[in-house]
Motif scaffolding. Sequence first.
Motif, short mmCIF file in Angstrom:
data_model
loop_
_atom_site.label_atom_id
_atom_site.label_comp_id
_atom_site.label_asym_id
_atom_site.label_seq_id
_atom_site.Cartn_x
_atom_site.Cartn_y
_atom_site.Cartn_z
N ARG A 72 0.85 -1.19 0.00
CA ARG A 72 0.00 0.00 0.00
C ARG A 72 0.88 1.24 0.00
N LEU A 73 0.36 2.30 -0.55
CA LEU A 73 1.07 3.57 -0.69
C LEU A 73 1.16 4.28 0.65
N GLU A 74 2.30 4.90 0.90
CA GLU A 74 2.50 5.77 2.07
C GLU A 74 2.72 7.19 1.55
N THR A 75 2.04 8.16 2.12
CA THR A 75 2.06 9.52 1.57
C THR A 75 3.13 10.43 2.15
N GLU A 76 3.60 10.17 3.35
CA GLU A 76 4.55 11.09 3.99
C GLU A 76 5.84 11.31 3.18
N PRO A 77 6.48 10.25 2.67
CA PRO A 77 7.69 10.51 1.87
C PRO A 77 7.42 11.34 0.62
N MET A 78 6.25 11.17 0.03
CA MET A 78 5.89 11.95 -1.14
C MET A 78 5.73 13.42 -0.76
N LYS A 79 5.19 13.67 0.42
CA LYS A 79 5.05 15.05 0.90
C LYS A 79 6.43 15.68 1.12
N LEU A 80 7.37 14.90 1.60
CA LEU A 80 8.74 15.37 1.80
C LEU A 80 9.33 15.83 0.47
N ALA A 81 9.16 15.01 -0.57
CA ALA A 81 9.66 15.37 -1.90
C ALA A 81 8.92 16.58 -2.45
N GLU A 82 7.62 16.61 -2.27
CA GLU A 82 6.83 17.74 -2.77
C GLU A 82 7.25 19.05 -2.10
N ASN A 83 7.48 19.02 -0.80
CA ASN A 83 7.92 20.23 -0.08
C ASN A 83 9.27 20.71 -0.58
N TRP A 84 10.20 19.78 -0.81
CA TRP A 84 11.51 20.16 -1.31
C TRP A 84 11.39 20.80 -2.69
N LEU A 85 10.61 20.17 -3.56
CA LEU A 85 10.42 20.71 -4.91
C LEU A 85 9.76 22.08 -4.88
N SER A 86 8.81 22.26 -3.99
CA SER A 86 8.13 23.55 -3.87
C SER A 86 9.10 24.64 -3.45
N LYS A 87 9.98 24.33 -2.50
CA LYS A 87 10.98 25.32 -2.08
C LYS A 87 11.92 25.66 -3.23
N GLN A 88 12.31 24.66 -4.00
CA GLN A 88 13.19 24.90 -5.15
C GLN A 88 12.50 25.76 -6.20
N ARG A 89 11.24 25.48 -6.45
CA ARG A 89 10.49 26.26 -7.43
C ARG A 89 10.40 27.72 -6.99
N THR A 90 10.11 27.95 -5.72
CA THR A 90 10.02 29.31 -5.19
C THR A 90 11.35 30.03 -5.34
N LEU A 91 12.44 29.35 -4.99
CA LEU A 91 13.77 29.93 -5.11
C LEU A 91 14.07 30.32 -6.55
N TRP A 92 13.82 29.41 -7.50
CA TRP A 92 14.15 29.69 -8.90
C TRP A 92 13.22 30.72 -9.52
N GLU A 93 11.98 30.75 -9.11
CA GLU A 93 11.08 31.79 -9.61
C GLU A 93 11.56 33.16 -9.15
N ARG A 94 12.01 33.25 -7.89
CA ARG A 94 12.53 34.51 -7.37
C ARG A 94 13.79 34.92 -8.14
N ARG A 95 14.68 33.96 -8.38
CA ARG A 95 15.91 34.27 -9.12
C ARG A 95 15.61 34.72 -10.55
N LEU A 96 14.67 34.07 -11.19
CA LEU A 96 14.32 34.46 -12.56
C LEU A 96 13.65 35.84 -12.59
N ASP A 97 12.85 36.14 -11.57
CA ASP A 97 12.26 37.48 -11.48
C ASP A 97 13.35 38.54 -11.32
N GLN A 98 14.36 38.24 -10.50
CA GLN A 98 15.47 39.16 -10.32
C GLN A 98 16.24 39.35 -11.62
N LEU A 99 16.46 38.27 -12.35
CA LEU A 99 17.14 38.36 -13.65
C LEU A 99 16.33 39.20 -14.62
#
Length: 118
Positions: free
Chosen positions: A79-106
């Motif tokens: 059966r599927l466990e959701t917590e590890p997927m949330k961990l990956a999703e949170n990391w990806l979300s932080k990366q997306r926010t960081l890169w969106e901010r950097r691209l806005d600055q550029l």
Amino acid sequence: MIPTPSIATPPIPIDVVFRALADPTRRRVLERLVSSPASVSELAEPFDMALPSFVEHLRVLEGSGLVNSQKKGRIRTYRLETEPMKLAENWLSKQRTLWERRLDQLDDYMLTLMEENK
């Protein structure tokens, strides 16, 4: 002085999760488990590989915490466990926010350069 060999630190959980998600077979297994728990034979059916090879994929998924299994008699159900997927999703979300901010600055910098060169 003789240098001592460094002992590799175990990977952080997110590394294990991404390593498990890196394989298309394992991602397809996870997609299948979204609908309901399934036995090894049900999960293995669509794949053209020897059962021991497929079971190794299940071991990797279970080792990453993305799935868990339970054995009743001779049937092992996953059966599927959701917590590890949330961990990956949170990391990806932080990366997306960081890169969106950097691209806005550029973008702001490029607009400033264009204005200065007029």
